[in-house]
Design an enzyme around this catalytic site. Structure first.
Site, PDB file in Angstrom:
ATOM      1  N   CYS A 127       8.902 -33.612  13.781  1.00  0.00           N
ATOM      2  CA  CYS A 127       8.865 -32.119  13.018  1.00  0.00           C
ATOM      3  C   CYS A 127       9.911 -32.135  12.044  1.00  0.00           C
ATOM      4  O   CYS A 127      10.979 -32.416  12.329  1.00  0.00           O
ATOM      5  CB  CYS A 127       9.016 -31.120  14.134  1.00  0.00           C
ATOM      6  SG  CYS A 127       7.603 -31.102  15.536  1.00  0.00           S
ATOM      7  N   CYS A 159       4.217 -35.405  16.488  1.00  0.00           N
ATOM      8  CA  CYS A 159       5.607 -35.574  16.550  1.00  0.00           C
ATOM      9  C   CYS A 159       6.176 -36.378  17.394  1.00  0.00           C
ATOM     10  O   CYS A 159       5.546 -36.306  18.530  1.00  0.00           O
ATOM     11  CB  CYS A 159       6.260 -34.179  16.568  1.00  0.00           C
ATOM     12  SG  CYS A 159       7.942 -34.235  16.739  1.00  0.00           S
ATOM     13  N   GLY A 187       3.558 -11.144  -6.754  1.00  0.00           N
ATOM     14  CA  GLY A 187       3.446 -12.364  -7.579  1.00  0.00           C
ATOM     15  C   GLY A 187       3.960 -12.418  -9.005  1.00  0.00           C
ATOM     16  O   GLY A 187       3.967 -13.420  -9.412  1.00  0.00           O
ATOM     17  N   CYS A 194       8.414 -34.221  19.972  1.00  0.00           N
ATOM     18  CA  CYS A 194       7.956 -33.160  20.777  1.00  0.00           C
ATOM     19  C   CYS A 194       6.385 -33.223  21.030  1.00  0.00           C
ATOM     20  O   CYS A 194       5.855 -32.486  21.751  1.00  0.00           O
ATOM     21  CB  CYS A 194       8.390 -31.876  20.291  1.00  0.00           C
ATOM     22  SG  CYS A 194       7.275 -31.216  18.948  1.00  0.00           S
ATOM     23  N   CYS A 225      10.758 -27.817  16.895  1.00  0.00           N
ATOM     24  CA  CYS A 225      11.065 -29.197  17.699  1.00  0.00           C
ATOM     25  C   CYS A 225      11.634 -29.063  18.924  1.00  0.00           C
ATOM     26  O   CYS A 225      11.246 -29.381  19.946  1.00  0.00           O
ATOM     27  CB  CYS A 225      11.215 -30.308  16.905  1.00  0.00           C
ATOM     28  SG  CYS A 225      10.716 -31.952  17.239  1.00  0.00           S
TER      29      CYS A 225
END
Lengths: 227, 256, 285
Positions: free
Chosen positions: C265, C240, C31, C243, C271
């Site tokens: 997606c 979606c 970080g 899909c 997808c």
């Protein structure tokens, strides 16, 4: 309660050729609890100067000024502040307040400073203001816009709000009408009765005779000095 | 009684020029001290040395911390000092925009110190912020407004709220009423007096306005050319100044 | 000029070593933003120069490289970066998440769970999460050093006060291993939960700002929030259209001038794989 020993004061005016002016020389006297004494002497004799020295407003060069068990001449600023908050009251001739603060709060402030609740302080302030005949419609206004007499009475109400064991009064009855003068004198008598030691300056002789137990002529400490 | 702040021989030099020299005093809990002097007298340098914004060349600033008692804040580690400055200390800048986040709402400005010390409950933070806005006489309905939409006096009051929300014990103020209208100044002074009394705050106020110190400060220090020339009770210093410079300063004020 | 005139992966070896050192430091201090001497790349800032330099430093000839932009393998940015490394490093490329060893991404984390051995490289426009509240770099560095992160919550506070909820929907700040507050790059906050405890190495490169930071595998990552306004990984409330996936991040696609639209997606590989496996949405052709 209040005791002065060999107190002297000079002013040094650095910006006016370093002139040194002796104003008070070798003052000694004491005021007991429940006693009221008057400072007398002609204008310019040094009454107000002495009064301001006893309040710590003017610096004292030598001697001792004992209020209770504090020597004002040696005391640290914070001790003087505590003394003024709890022990030593002062009613001056002039009202000095933050503009825009309502009269009621101005009078209640000394009580708030010693820890009295806002409600109780207001009750006492209202009592004093009505006693001193300040019309209720003015209470919520700032005293800065009041007449001289009204300001003087607000000042007195503020000075008497807390029951100080020692009090200094500078012309408390000046510019008051007969009725209000009577109220102020009875406030002083009440303060004496509860044991306050009081030092006052009164040009009003009748008032002086009524409340004061003794007189101290300040000009005998200043004779030949400031004149 | 332990002093809240004990300043010992603070000296700050700018090259060969003296910022402030050998300043010492003690401040006790609940006391308000004024520092006066003309521009360039070193009063702001001194204030910044005490508040940790400047590192003095010599001297100690001993603060009575809650956890460990008296500690020299000049030699303490930076994280500790920064922690102090967002918990027990507060700093009110002359210009509110130096002390506020102008792009953040009033509520966010007040809430920042709470979040900085770990408050993580939005509702509580907002309630406290709203409460503080009301205490400094800003309408609670303005809580989501940015300070850019506030007047100068409101900004200054917001800055005070933002500083006092974590209940500090010592407040440094740099010309807090400078740049405000006289009528707005009066209201601010009244507000500050009330807060100082009710919260038992100690404060150090730097100003060149003698009327401000007379109304706010218990004690007064007069500075000239980086040195303290006189110190004492405020009304005593103003009514019976002893030093030549203080006498000049007091007599130079126009009487109204 | 032929491609072989370039050093492997475009950058010279000294530069890659310098970047690798920054990456190693970043991995050691999860970080923390490590400064590095960002090079001029043959593409403009904002097109992924940071990510490209990190990819160049970690790619080996055996790697299989995938690039996604907003989840898609077939957008300009993705295609050009993929081609760049095909030409300068001659590495194999793929669009299949599972088959890639290094994935450079802009604005998404693949839907498919990554595994050990994979490296995810993020393109970062602004690495400093405190930037918009505290413009002074000297001050924000000090705030990171001293862990003074109250200001980050001021931003979230402002969101709630203005919108009634935390409206930050991308680049949502996180706290890493209970220490550093980090900008996860402009990924949707839907992806935030995937940052933590991930099996793959995550590297973040900011070219213009000259910063690299990193999350080693299985790092603890927490999205900042308030007790009474907890973090929520939100997405459009639709399946979606192609899909039929219920739990993937969706793009809204405008289909005509009459207000027609569909949600699909954003992860094209995910997808397509679902459609190939026989899943269909309501608009599947």
């Amino acid at each position: 309660m209040i005791e002065l020993k060999d107190v002297s004061k000079t002013f040094t005016l650095h910006n006016q050729g370093s002139a040194v002016i002796e104003v008070i020389n070798d003052v000694s006297f004491a005021v007991a609890s429940g006693e009221c004494i008057a400072l007398t002497g002609n204008s310019g004799a040094g009454k107000s100067t002495l009064m301001r020295m006893i309040y710590g407003n003017y610096l004292t060069q030598s001697g001792e000024i004992r209020i209770g068990d504090v020597d004002l001449v040696q005391a640290q600023p914070r001790e003087v502040i505590a003394l003024r908050r709890d022990v030593l009251g002062y009613v001056s001739q002039f009202l000095r307040v933050v503009p825009r603060v309502p009269t009621l709060d101005v009078v209640a402030e000394p009580l708030r400073a010693v820890g009295v609740s806002a409600e109780d302080a207001q009750v006492r302030a209202k009592e004093l203001l009505s006693q001193l005949n300040i019309p209720e419609r003015l209470w919520s206004l700032s005293p800065t816009t009041f007449s001289g007499g009204e300001q003087q009475r607000v000042n007195i109400a503020r000075g008497f709000a807390h029951t100080y064991p020692a009090m200094l009064l500078d012309e408390p009855t000046a510019s008051l009408d007969a009725a209000n003068r009577e109220v102020v004198l009875s406030l002083i008598e009440d303060a004496k009765a509860r044991g306050a030691a009081i030092i006052g300056i009164f040009h009003d002789e009748a008032a002086r005779d009524r409340v004061c137990d003794r007189e101290i002529d300040v000009s005998r400490f200043t004779r030949g000095l400031a004149a | 009684m332990t002093p809240l702040l004990s300043v010992q021989g603070i000296t700050k030099l700018y090259g060969s020029h003296i910022g402030c020299a050998d300043v010492s005093f003690e401040l006790y809990p609940g006391e308000v001290m004024g520092i006066v002097g003309e521009s360039g007298s070193g009063k702001s340098t001194l204030l910044n040395c005490m508040a940790g914004h400047l590192k003095p060349d010599a001297g100690a600033v001993v603060f009575d911390t809650r956890a460990d008692g008296p500690r020299d804040t000049v030699t303490m580690s930076e994280p500790e000092r920064r922690m102090l400055s967002r918990t027990d200390w507060a700093f009110v800048h002359q210009h509110a925009r130096d002390g506020l986040r102008m792009g953040v709402s009033a509520g966010g400005n007040v809430g920042e110190r709470l979040m900085a010390v770990g408050d993580r409950h939005y509702g509580n933070i907002r309630d406290k912020a709203t409460d503080w806005l009301e205490r400094v006489e800003i309408d609670a309905s303005r809580v989501d407004d940015r300070p850019t939409t506030f007047s100068g006096g409101m900004q200054q009051r917001l800055q005070i709220a933002r500083n006092l929300v974590t209940g500090p014990r010592l407040v440094f103020m740099d010309e807090p009423t400078g740049g405000l209208d006289v009528s707005v100044q009066a209201r601010l002074l009244d507000l500050l007096r009330g807060l100082v009394r009710d919260m038992g705050l100690s404060a150090i106020i730097v100003t060149h306005d003698l009327a401000v110190v007379r109304l706010l400060a218990d004690r007064l220090m007069v500075m000239k050319s980086g040195r303290v020339v006189e110190a004492g009770l405020t009304d005593q210093v103003l009514d019976d100044p002893q030093h030549a410079y203080s006498q000049l300063l007091v007599s130079s004020v126009l009487q109204v | 000029m032929t491609e072989s005139a370039y050093n492997f992966a475009y950058l010279d070896e000294q530069t890659k070593r310098m970047i690798r050192r920054a990456i190693l430091k970043g991995l050691a201090i999860p970080g923390y933003q490590v400064p590095f001497a960002s090079r001029e790349m043959p593409m403009p800032y904002g097109w992924g120069t940071g990510g490209v330099q990190v990819s160049a430093a970690v790619l080996t000839p055996e790697d299989r490289f995938k690039v996604i932009d907003q989840g898609a393998d077939d957008t300009t940015n993705a295609v050009s970066i993929r081609t760049f490394f095909e030409r300068t490093a001659q590495v194999a490329t793929t669009t299949k998440t599972a088959q890639a060893s290094v994935i450079q991404t802009r604005h998404r984390i693949p839907e498919e769970k990554l595994s050990e051995g994979q490296i995810l490289v993020y393109q970062v426009p602004i690495p400093e999460p405190l930037r918009f509240l505290e413009p002074r770099e000297s001050e924000t560095r000090k705030m990171h050093a001293l862990e003074e992160y109250g200001l980050m919550h001021v931003k979230l506070y402002e969101d709630i006060s203005r919108h009634g909820h935390i409206a930050t929907s991308y680049a949502y700040p996180v706290k890493v291993e209970g220490r550093y507050v980090m900008d996860p790059s402009p990924i949707p906050k839907f992806d935030n939960p995937k940052l933590g405890d991930m099996a793959a190495i995550q590297l973040f490169g900011a070219g213009r700002e000259q910063r690299i930071y990193a999350l080693p595998p299985y790092t603890d990552v927490v999205s900042l929030d308030f007790e009474d306004h907890p973090f929520e990984a939100s997405k459009a409330d639709h399946p979606c259209a192609l899909c039929g996936a219920e739990h993937s991040y969706l793009d809204e696609v405008i289909t005509d001038d009459a207000g027609g639209r569909m949600f699909v997606c954003s992860d094209t590989d995910f997808c397509e794989a679902r459609q190939a496996a026989g899943h269909t949405g309501k608009d599947a052709a």
